[in-house]
Design a protein around this motif. Structure first.
Motif, short mmCIF file in Angstrom:
data_model
loop_
_atom_site.label_atom_id
_atom_site.label_comp_id
_atom_site.label_asym_id
_atom_site.label_seq_id
_atom_site.Cartn_x
_atom_site.Cartn_y
_atom_site.Cartn_z
N ALA A 178 4.38 -14.44 -27.43
CA ALA A 178 3.45 -15.09 -26.51
C ALA A 178 3.54 -14.39 -25.17
O ALA A 178 4.64 -14.14 -24.65
CB ALA A 178 3.78 -16.57 -26.37
N ILE A 179 2.39 -14.07 -24.59
CA ILE A 179 2.36 -13.25 -23.38
C ILE A 179 2.58 -14.10 -22.13
O ILE A 179 1.90 -15.11 -21.92
CB ILE A 179 1.02 -12.51 -23.26
N THR A 197 3.08 -3.45 -19.48
CA THR A 197 3.07 -4.77 -18.86
C THR A 197 1.75 -5.44 -19.25
O THR A 197 0.69 -4.83 -19.12
CB THR A 197 3.18 -4.65 -17.33
N LEU A 198 1.82 -6.67 -19.72
CA LEU A 198 0.63 -7.34 -20.25
C LEU A 198 0.21 -8.53 -19.39
O LEU A 198 1.05 -9.21 -18.78
CB LEU A 198 0.87 -7.83 -21.68
N TYR A 199 -1.10 -8.77 -19.40
CA TYR A 199 -1.70 -9.93 -18.73
C TYR A 199 -2.74 -10.53 -19.68
O TYR A 199 -3.46 -9.80 -20.37
CB TYR A 199 -2.37 -9.52 -17.41
N ARG A 200 -2.82 -11.83 -19.69
CA ARG A 200 -3.80 -12.51 -20.54
C ARG A 200 -5.18 -12.48 -19.89
O ARG A 200 -5.30 -12.60 -18.66
CB ARG A 200 -3.38 -13.96 -20.78
N GLY A 205 -8.17 -12.18 -24.83
CA GLY A 205 -7.98 -10.74 -24.63
C GLY A 205 -6.73 -10.44 -23.82
O GLY A 205 -6.03 -11.35 -23.36
N ILE A 206 -6.45 -9.16 -23.64
CA ILE A 206 -5.28 -8.75 -22.86
C ILE A 206 -5.64 -7.58 -21.95
O ILE A 206 -6.58 -6.82 -22.20
CB ILE A 206 -4.09 -8.33 -23.74
N ARG A 207 -4.87 -7.47 -20.87
CA ARG A 207 -4.91 -6.29 -20.00
C ARG A 207 -3.58 -5.58 -20.12
O ARG A 207 -2.52 -6.21 -19.99
CB ARG A 207 -5.16 -6.69 -18.55
N GLU A 220 -8.33 -2.93 -20.74
CA GLU A 220 -8.66 -4.32 -21.07
C GLU A 220 -9.33 -4.37 -22.44
O GLU A 220 -10.19 -3.55 -22.76
CB GLU A 220 -9.58 -4.91 -20.00
N TYR A 221 -8.89 -5.34 -23.23
CA TYR A 221 -9.41 -5.52 -24.58
C TYR A 221 -9.71 -6.99 -24.82
O TYR A 221 -8.88 -7.86 -24.51
CB TYR A 221 -8.40 -5.03 -25.63
#
Length: 244
Positions: A178-179, A197-200, A205-207, A220-221
């Protein structure tokens, strides 16, 4: 009280409970000269005050402009304790695959990219049967990581510099996928191992963000793009080892 008297008063405050002799010896001052200053037999003018500041180790102006105040002057005069920010853990033990594990150690395998024989140049991520690291169980417990869910990944390229130079190794907790925004994760991106490094993002989606943002822009996806590009979060990075 004129300014010269204020300087003498500040000097007395700096001495605190020390005798004139102790104070003179500590700061390599002439004891007779110090006594004459304190007794008013010599004038503590601006030039003399500036010289004294240098010898005592005060901030420039502490005596020349004594409005700095008693509390600050005292703080400046006190020798500061040096605070350690490192801990010596002891000598490094050399080991190889034939060295038996200690009772409080476990092997943690590496993940690697394996080219599929019929995959048209595509890769898949799997556990290496050879590469492994030894971890203390207490180290993993402190990070809340189950030994069976720990793997290692080697970072390649400069996208995570300067934090993770090329060739760095990170430990990954595959039990935590879990992010949490701003934390570092290992990602399987269509068979390619990546550490970012991830961001929701809204909608699932994620950055992906690199530390070296000058050369590597954010990616970004959307949730749909993650499915299409086979982007899977493998786990949170909990440990790293860097060779400079």
């Amino acid at each position: 009280m004129d300014i010269k008297q204020m300087r003498i008063h500040a000097l007395r405050e700096l001495m605190g409970p020390m005798s004139q002799k102790e104070f003179a010896e500590r700061h390599n001052l002439d004891a007779s000269y110090l006594s004459q200053l304190l007794n008013g037999h010599r004038s503590l003018g601006e030039k003399a005050a500036a010289t004294l500041e240098t010898k005592i180790g005060l901030m420039a102006g502490a005596l020349v402009t004594p409005v700095i105040g008693k509390a600050v002057a005292l703080a400046l005069s006190q020798p500061r304790e040096i605070e350690s920010n490192a801990i010596m853990l002891g000598p490094i033990d050399v080991w190889d695959d034939d060295t038996p594990l200690d009772d409080d150690e476990v092997y943690v395998p590496f993940l690697k990219e394996v080219e599929l024989s019929a995959g048209g140049g595509r890769n898949m991520v799997q556990v290496s049967p050879k590469q492994k690291l030894r971890f203390g169980k207490i180290t993993l417990r402190r990070q809340g990581v189950q030994p069976s869910e720990a793997v290692c990944v080697t970072v390649s390229g400069n996208s995570m510099e300067p934090v993770l130079p090329d060739g760095s190794t990170v430990g990954v907790d595959t039990g935590t996928t879990a992010i949490t925004d701003g934390k570092m994760y290992a990602v399987d991106h269509g068979g390619q191992l990546r550490v970012k490094t991830l961001y929701r993002l809204p909608g699932g989606g994620i950055r992906m963000r690199s530390f070296n943002r000058d050369e590597h822009r954010d990616e970004e996806y959307t949730a749909q793009e993650m499915l299409e590009k086979e982007i899977i979060v493998l786990g949170r990075v909990f440990w790293s080892s860097v060779l400079w």
